[in-house]
Design a protein around this motif. Structure first.
Motif, PDB file in Angstrom:
ATOM      1  N   SER A  48      36.190  60.498  22.655  1.00 49.66           N
ATOM      2  CA  SER A  48      36.973  61.518  23.349  1.00 49.66           C
ATOM      3  C   SER A  48      37.485  61.000  24.678  1.00 49.66           C
ATOM      4  CB  SER A  48      36.123  62.770  23.605  1.00 49.66           C
ATOM      5  OG  SER A  48      35.721  63.339  22.392  1.00 49.66           O
ATOM      6  N   ASN A  49      38.694  61.413  25.019  1.00 46.27           N
ATOM      7  CA  ASN A  49      39.285  61.137  26.327  1.00 46.27           C
ATOM      8  C   ASN A  49      39.238  59.661  26.694  1.00 46.27           C
ATOM      9  OD1 ASN A  49      40.021  63.819  27.021  1.00 46.27           O
ATOM     10  ND2 ASN A  49      37.832  64.266  27.312  1.00 46.27           N
ATOM     11  N   VAL A  50      39.712  58.837  25.781  1.00 42.08           N
ATOM     12  CA  VAL A  50      39.755  57.397  26.051  1.00 42.08           C
ATOM     13  C   VAL A  50      40.999  57.107  26.895  1.00 42.08           C
ATOM     14  CG1 VAL A  50      39.859  55.113  25.030  1.00 42.08           C
ATOM     15  CG2 VAL A  50      38.587  56.939  23.879  1.00 42.08           C
TER      16      VAL A  50
ATOM     17  N   GLY B 111      48.725  57.014  34.618  1.00 44.39           N
ATOM     18  CA  GLY B 111      49.828  57.936  34.346  1.00 44.39           C
ATOM     19  C   GLY B 111      49.953  58.348  32.899  1.00 44.39           C
ATOM     20  N   GLU B 112      49.045  57.912  32.067  1.00 47.88           N
ATOM     21  CA  GLU B 112      49.136  58.236  30.644  1.00 47.88           C
ATOM     22  C   GLU B 112      47.987  59.140  30.253  1.00 47.88           C
ATOM     23  OE1 GLU B 112      50.863  58.955  28.049  1.00 47.88           O
ATOM     24  OE2 GLU B 112      51.732  56.954  27.855  1.00 47.88           O
ATOM     25  N   GLU B 113      48.264  60.063  29.361  1.00 47.96           N
ATOM     26  CA  GLU B 113      47.230  60.977  28.883  1.00 47.96           C
ATOM     27  C   GLU B 113      46.263  60.227  27.972  1.00 47.96           C
ATOM     28  OE1 GLU B 113      46.764  64.177  29.574  1.00 47.96           O
ATOM     29  OE2 GLU B 113      48.464  64.324  30.940  1.00 47.96           O
ATOM     30  N   PRO B 114      45.014  60.649  27.909  1.00 43.65           N
ATOM     31  CA  PRO B 114      44.039  59.948  27.064  1.00 43.65           C
ATOM     32  C   PRO B 114      44.263  60.212  25.577  1.00 43.65           C
ATOM     33  CG  PRO B 114      43.038  61.875  28.051  1.00 43.65           C
ATOM     34  CD  PRO B 114      44.412  61.753  28.652  1.00 43.65           C
ATOM     35  N   ILE B 115      43.637  59.367  24.766  1.00 46.35           N
ATOM     36  CA  ILE B 115      43.684  59.512  23.317  1.00 46.35           C
ATOM     37  C   ILE B 115      42.276  59.845  22.824  1.00 46.35           C
ATOM     38  CG2 ILE B 115      43.357  57.026  22.955  1.00 46.35           C
ATOM     39  CD1 ILE B 115      45.099  57.216  20.457  1.00 46.35           C
TER      40      ILE B 115
ATOM     41  N   ASP C   4      40.906  57.944   9.585  1.00 46.04           N
ATOM     42  CA  ASP C   4      40.823  58.264  11.014  1.00 46.04           C
ATOM     43  C   ASP C   4      41.754  59.415  11.345  1.00 46.04           C
ATOM     44  OD1 ASP C   4      43.424  57.214  11.921  1.00 46.04           O
ATOM     45  OD2 ASP C   4      42.560  55.226  11.722  1.00 46.04           O
ATOM     46  N   HIS C   5      41.426  60.069  12.436  1.00 48.18           N
ATOM     47  CA  HIS C   5      42.125  61.268  12.905  1.00 48.18           C
ATOM     48  C   HIS C   5      42.283  61.085  14.410  1.00 48.18           C
ATOM     49  CE1 HIS C   5      41.770  65.953  13.553  1.00 48.18           C
ATOM     50  NE2 HIS C   5      42.885  65.454  14.053  1.00 48.18           N
ATOM     51  N   ASN C   6      43.522  61.075  14.864  1.00 48.66           N
ATOM     52  CA  ASN C   6      43.813  60.845  16.282  1.00 48.66           C
ATOM     53  C   ASN C   6      44.582  62.017  16.849  1.00 48.66           C
ATOM     54  OD1 ASN C   6      43.520  57.528  16.873  1.00 48.66           O
ATOM     55  ND2 ASN C   6      43.762  58.110  14.743  1.00 48.66           N
ATOM     56  N   TRP C   7      44.374  62.296  18.123  1.00 47.81           N
ATOM     57  CA  TRP C   7      45.125  63.388  18.750  1.00 47.81           C
ATOM     58  C   TRP C   7      45.170  63.202  20.257  1.00 47.81           C
ATOM     59  CZ3 TRP C   7      40.164  63.701  17.028  1.00 47.81           C
ATOM     60  CH2 TRP C   7      39.193  64.146  17.925  1.00 47.81           C
ATOM     61  N   GLY C   8      46.092  63.927  20.881  1.00 40.68           N
ATOM     62  CA  GLY C   8      46.205  63.889  22.333  1.00 40.68           C
ATOM     63  C   GLY C   8      47.643  64.106  22.765  1.00 40.68           C
ATOM     64  N   TYR C   9      47.875  63.932  24.052  1.00 38.79           N
ATOM     65  CA  TYR C   9      49.204  64.102  24.639  1.00 38.79           C
ATOM     66  C   TYR C   9      49.796  62.765  25.075  1.00 38.79           C
ATOM     67  CZ  TYR C   9      48.523  69.166  24.744  1.00 38.79           C
ATOM     68  OH  TYR C   9      48.332  70.469  24.375  1.00 38.79           O
ATOM     69  N   PHE C  10      49.230  61.688  24.589  1.00 35.08           N
ATOM     70  CA  PHE C  10      49.683  60.354  24.989  1.00 35.08           C
ATOM     71  C   PHE C  10      51.069  60.071  24.389  1.00 35.08           C
ATOM     72  CE2 PHE C  10      49.006  58.633  20.788  1.00 35.08           C
ATOM     73  CZ  PHE C  10      48.046  59.483  20.261  1.00 35.08           C
ATOM     74  N   SER C  11      51.729  59.074  24.936  1.00 39.46           N
ATOM     75  CA  SER C  11      53.007  58.620  24.388  1.00 39.46           C
ATOM     76  C   SER C  11      52.883  57.126  24.100  1.00 39.46           C
ATOM     77  CB  SER C  11      54.136  58.851  25.394  1.00 39.46           C
ATOM     78  OG  SER C  11      54.051  57.903  26.436  1.00 39.46           O
ATOM     79  N   HIS C  12      53.933  56.558  23.532  1.00 39.05           N
ATOM     80  CA  HIS C  12      53.963  55.106  23.312  1.00 39.05           C
ATOM     81  C   HIS C  12      54.677  54.394  24.458  1.00 39.05           C
ATOM     82  CE1 HIS C  12      52.202  55.236  19.347  1.00 39.05           C
ATOM     83  NE2 HIS C  12      53.043  56.166  18.981  1.00 39.05           N
TER      84      HIS C  12
ATOM     85  N   MET D 179      40.557  49.283  26.449  1.00 42.00           N
ATOM     86  CA  MET D 179      39.223  49.393  25.849  1.00 42.00           C
ATOM     87  C   MET D 179      39.182  48.559  24.582  1.00 42.00           C
ATOM     88  SD  MET D 179      39.056  51.109  22.721  1.00 42.00           S
ATOM     89  CE  MET D 179      37.436  51.811  22.690  1.00 42.00           C
ATOM     90  N   GLN D 180      38.006  48.137  24.204  1.00 45.63           N
ATOM     91  CA  GLN D 180      37.860  47.446  22.930  1.00 45.63           C
ATOM     92  C   GLN D 180      36.435  47.660  22.429  1.00 45.63           C
ATOM     93  OE1 GLN D 180      38.874  43.398  23.760  1.00 45.63           O
ATOM     94  NE2 GLN D 180      37.119  43.030  25.079  1.00 45.63           N
ATOM     95  N   SER D 181      36.326  47.767  21.133  1.00 46.45           N
ATOM     96  CA  SER D 181      34.998  47.955  20.566  1.00 46.45           C
ATOM     97  C   SER D 181      34.990  47.500  19.105  1.00 46.45           C
ATOM     98  CB  SER D 181      34.560  49.424  20.664  1.00 46.45           C
ATOM     99  OG  SER D 181      35.457  50.259  19.986  1.00 46.45           O
TER     100      SER D 181
END
Lengths: 361, 140
Positions: free
Chosen positions: A151-153, A158-162, A193-201, A237-239
């Motif tokens: 959550s909230n990665v 200036g970018e919203e989290p994913i 996988d299931h992704n969501w958020g307000y991020f952009s590319h 981030m990386q994992s």
């Protein structure tokens, strides 16, 4: 390479009901209320099914429709399908307006034109019938592993989290029909996988992959996630996540992980969906590593992994923030991982699908 | 099928103008006063994009259009990613006659048109109309 250690001790069998409940509790549509206070929400459900002989990828996305001609609060959807078999790549895309879209927040239910995803008693029921390509399938996907949620990665200033949930191992049953030829699918390995958020590319890219063993007796599965800036010069981030017997076994994070790329995958042509976006892909040059090496170690554990790319297709995603195009390269290949975790040897070799992002025209 | 291609082109342009005005306006800017002459197997017509909001004054548009000749089949196959435009040009299935500056402007406008079209949710029925025209072209 470290391969010494005790042989893995089998764990007690998974409780399928507990896995299903865990999936249902973490994996529900996060779409905002019908009168959202803000716009820009995006969300997608992604499934990868099969192995080297038949790979089926389906992505159903729902985004806030920000086009000026559309009333605020409307959403639009997209169904993307890629299928690769001995005949090469095929697939297509359905763009779906608000009138043909039904999404239930708070649970998994997405219906886009003639395609849908539902979660029934912990089992994903995926039905797809593309409108303009002769491709249809109906599959039931039973999770064989507990999900992992992030959550909230953060993905840069200036970018919203994913946010995402991954289910690394499912079993798929059903049928697939291409140009009238139907084939049955029985117990095929799958990933979700299931992704969501307000991020952009706007300034955001990822390298993302999943691998399941060719040897059905192997208890391991793996997911690799790496988020970068748009130029792919800075890692946010990386994992590397490992599951054993359906349970999360080890997560190597951040400084524990080193990633390096070797060579480039060369192709004379890339199959692209939507097919109408081929003119936006900017030619055949693509920044797809031939091999991606992942070294992970920490707290006495160490693994070495390599994903070798064999073939790739492209998904073209029009940017919301400008007239540019983001390219998602869906890359099939072979993943090999060996090492020691908790004093036990870990080995995973098999089919994998990685995603690498690029920029189109 | 006389007039069918013109009607389709008008509908597609209206669709892009409505659903992705940013791309439409950029395409309009790229073309400026240039006219485009489109010649298909059974139909020829000319396109001009008047500067908004005022209608173009008489004599504003160029006299010599960018002349494009192709078939509904070739256009369909290019838009559906089944044919490379360069291959179509080399095979004489697509010809574009214009000065160098006009060719560059036409290529830029074409790319902006495709960017707009890629953002339209109501384009699919129009692509089906184009496919029908392509199939009808071979029969007549």
């Amino acid at each position: 390479m470290m391969t010494t250690g005790r042989a893995p001790v089998p764990l007690v069998p998974l409780d399928a009901r507990a896995v299903g409940m865990s999936v249902a509790r973490t994996n529900f549509m996060r779409r905002p209320a019908s009168e959202p206070a803000r716009v820009g929400h995006r969300e997608w459900l992604h499934f990868s099914i099969g192995g080297p002989d038949l790979t089926l990828l389906v992505n159903m996305s729902v985004v806030d429709d920000q086009r000026p001609s559309v009333p605020r609060g409307c959403e639009r959807g997209r169904v993307l399908v890629l299928v690769r078999d001995s005949g090469g790549w095929g697939g297509g895309a359905d763009e779906v307006g608000a009138a043909e879209l039904e999404v239930h927040g708070g649970r998994v239910f997405v219906a886009l034109a003639e395609s849908s995803v539902d979660l029934v008693a912990g089992v994903f029921v995926v039905k797809v019938r593309l409108r303009d390509r002769p491709i249809a399938f109906e599959l039931e996907l039973r999770p064989r592993a507990f999900p992992s949620m992030a959550s909230n990665v953060a993905i840069g200033p200036g970018e919203e989290p994913i946010n995402w949930v991954v289910v690394p191992d499912l079993s798929a049953d059903g049928w697939l029909e291409i140009a009238g030829a139907r084939r049955q699918i029985r117990g095929a390995p799958a990933y979700h996988d299931h992704n969501w958020g307000y991020f952009s590319h706007r300034d955001f890219a990822w390298q993302w992959g999943h691998a399941l063993p060719d040897d059905g007796a192997s208890p391991f599965s793996a997911v690799f996630a790496r988020l970068l800036n748009g130029a792919q010069t800075e890692t946010y981030m990386q994992s590397l996540l490992l599951w054993r017997d359906g349970r999360q076994y080890r997560v190597f994070r951040e400084d524990e992980v080193e990633v390096s790329a070797e060579g480039l995958l060369r192709k004379d042509d890339f199959f692209t969906v939507p097919r109408t976006a081929r003119l936006l892909t900017g030619g055949t040059a693509a920044d797809i590593p031939k091999r991606l090496r992942i070294e992970a170690k920490g707290r006495g554990d160490a693994v070495s992994a390599c994903f070798e790319a064999i073939d790739a297709a492209r998904i073209a995603v029009p940017n919301e923030h400008d007239l540019g195009t983001t390219l998602i390269h869906e890359v099939v290949g072979v993943f090999e991982l060996r090492g020691v975790v908790r004093g036990e040897p870990v080995a995973l070799g098999g089919h994998a699908v990685f995603e690498y992002l690029g920029r189109g025209a | 099928m006389s007039g069918a291609m013109r009607a389709l082109v008008d509908d597609v342009l209206d669709c892009v103008a409505l659903e992705c005005p940013e791309a439409y306006l950029a395409m309009q800017r790229a073309l400026g006063a240039r006219r485009i002459g489109l010649a298909f197997r059974h139909e020829s017509f000319s396109l001009a994009f008047a500067p908004a909001p005022a209608p173009a004054a008489e004599g504003w548009f160029s006299e010599q259009p960018i002349a494009i000749r192709t078939t509904a089949r070739t256009l369909h196959d290019i838009l559906m990613g089944e044919r490379d435009p360069l291959d179509a040009i080399l095979a004489d299935e697509l010809t574009v006659h214009a000065g160098a500056d006009d060719l560059v402007a036409a290529a830029e406008a074409g790319l902006l048109f495709v960017k707009g079209a890629a953002r339209c949710t109501s384009l699919a029925p129009m692509l089906r109309r184009l496919k029908n025209l392509a199939e009808g072209e071979g029969e007549s």
